[in-house]
Design an enzyme around this catalytic site. Structure first.
Site: not given
Length: 483
Positions: A71-72, A241
């Site tokens: 992520q991110h 995830d």
């Protein structure tokens, strides 16, 4: 027999699993490594995906595919869809100052008000991990690159887009779980907050991926791009995830997963979104239409890696040493903030070992302190979830670090309750595969694949260990001027 594939494009590697769409039986798998670092060009993910597909024997017989990913991460694209610069990953903390600036700006200079406003707006108080802080950093540190940005994607968005042929920025897609980790999408309203994007980047008119519902197709593969990936494979929306892992495990409300990977994650599926102004709990969306509350640490399995390097042993020997020492390691305590920390939010912190005496400077004591420091850090995240009314009826221990015998046996003593350890699996890739099977079936619910072989571990609680850890954690913070 219809087959589906799930991809886990994680920080360290790419994994591909091929499973039976009806039963979930594993047919074959493959993997390939990603380069180290907190900034990586996305082309490396594409190369690793191709290698992992080849290692899995190709996907010529696969009907549907979904991508789960870290992520991110910030992937910025120019008007032609070309990557402008290396992607900043979730664990890149250079945007810590940008996070603080954005918090105060949304609160008109008042940090407390700003933290509350961000939690209500996007489910999370900003930390360096979130994409929006990286966009502010880009605006300030690399204005020429920022001016070229025409589209912003996350790692799994970019891979799905490439698999579909990358036919323009307007064809980018994502899912609600990964969108909820950007800082400019609201889990409560399920809409992009372009006003927040504009606050960070200086403009809000850039292309953002269309958010595809959990069981809806995101298109099909274009074919001819990766050997062994033909045209016409149905693409799922993908997932972040943590949400993919929850789907892979079949988590339901009342279940809490403690994942020990590159990062440490305490996650729980909830029927309602959360908004924690303290910043300890991140309120994301999940991959099924519900929500996912998370407490995240930057340091997890690499705490054990570091201890192995210090002692010159492998993980099996580290586990044996840790179990040979007494609970609490006779007062030796490790604050394991090797790469700064996110929970608590101390991006500039360092690790420290407290309580060294002639008696505690043994391999056994150091190994025990490393395992207990890891588990105490995760226990802090679990406490934060409980403070928001989230019940922990069942606690699952997963991830690479959960394979340590010492972690398994010491965890219930630190957490004060029994823990369940499912059989080893690629939970993120499995969740992506389960999503692909769901999309392929058109059913109202994902298929029930079950999971046999779960072990239960219990131990006498050792509350003094967490008390000692909390004491040295705050003492260390004061020394660093972060208390």
């Amino acid at each position: 027999m219809a087959l589906v594939a799930g991809v886990d494009s994680s920080t360290q590697s790419c994994k591909v699993v091929v499973r039976d769409a009806r039963t979930g039986e594993l047919v074959r798998s493959g993997r390939a490594s990603h380069p180290d670092g907190t900034a990586v060009h996305p082309d490396h993910w594409w190369t690793a995906l191709a290698a992992a597909v080849k290692d899995a024997g190709g996907l010529d017989d696969v009907s549907a595919l979904s991508v789960g990913g870290q992520q991110h991460g910030m992937v910025v694209l120019d008007p032609r869809g070309e990557v402008i610069r290396e992607a900043l990953l979730w664990n890149d903390t250079r945007s810590a100052g940008a996070a603080e600036d954005l918090i105060r700006e949304l609160g008109d200079g008042d940090r407390e008000a700003g933290a509350k406003a961000w939690a209500e707006a996007c489910g999370s108080v900003l930390v360096a991990s979130l994409t929006i802080t990286k966009l502010r950093w880009l605006r300030d540190a690399e204005p020429e690159n920022a001016a070229r940005v025409a589209g912003v994607a996350l790692p799994h968005d970019w891979l799905t887009w490439r698999l579909a042929g990358a036919q323009g920025l307007d064809t980018l897609v994502t899912d609600r779980s990964d969108a909820s980790g950007t800082g400019y999408w609201s889990p409560s309203t399920e809409d992009y907050r372009r006003d927040l994007l504009e606050l960070a980047l200086g403009r809000g008119d850039v292309a953002l991926p269309r958010v595809v519902p959990p069981a809806e197709s995101a298109g099909t593969t274009a074919g001819g791009l990766i050997e062994g990936v033909p045209a016409g494979i149905v693409l799922g929306p993908g997932a972040g995830d943590n949400a993919a892992a929850a789907l892979g495990m079949g988590m339901r409300p009342g279940d809490v997963a403690l994942s020990i990977g590159t990062s440490g994650v305490v996650s729980a599926v909830t029927p309602r979104p959360t908004a924690d102004a303290s910043g300890l709990v991140n309120g994301f969306a999940d991959a099924t239409g519900q929500f996912l509350a998370l407490g995240v640490t930057l340091n997890a399995s690499r705490i054990l890696d570091a201890a192995c390097r210090l002692l010159g042993v492998d993980h099996e020997e580290l586990s044996r040493l840790a179990l040979a020492a007494p609970p609490g390691a006779d007062g030796l305590a490790l604050v394991p903030f090797f790469e700064g920390e996110r929970t608590p939010n101390r991006p500039d912190a360092t690790a420290a070992l407290h309580g060294m005496t002639l008696a505690t400077t043994t391999p056994e004591h150091l190994a025990r302190a490393a395992v207990e420091g890891l588990l105490c850090s995760l226990a802090d995240g679990l406490d934060a979830l409980r403070e928001h009314g989230i019940t922990a009826e069942r606690i699952f221990l997963i991830g690479g670090g959960a394979q340590s015998e010492a972690v398994r046996r010491i965890a219930p003593a630190i957490l004060g309750t029994e823990v369940l350890v499912p059989p080893t699996g690629e939970y993120v890739a499995d969740g992506a595969a389960r999503q692909a099977a769901w999309v392929l079936s058109g059913a109202a619910e994902p298929p029930d694949w079950g999971r046999e072989g779960t072990e239960t571990f219990s131990a006498e609680p050792t509350p003094h260990v967490r008390e000692r850890y909390a004491e040295v954690r705050e003492m260390h913070a004061r020394r660093l001027g972060q208390g």
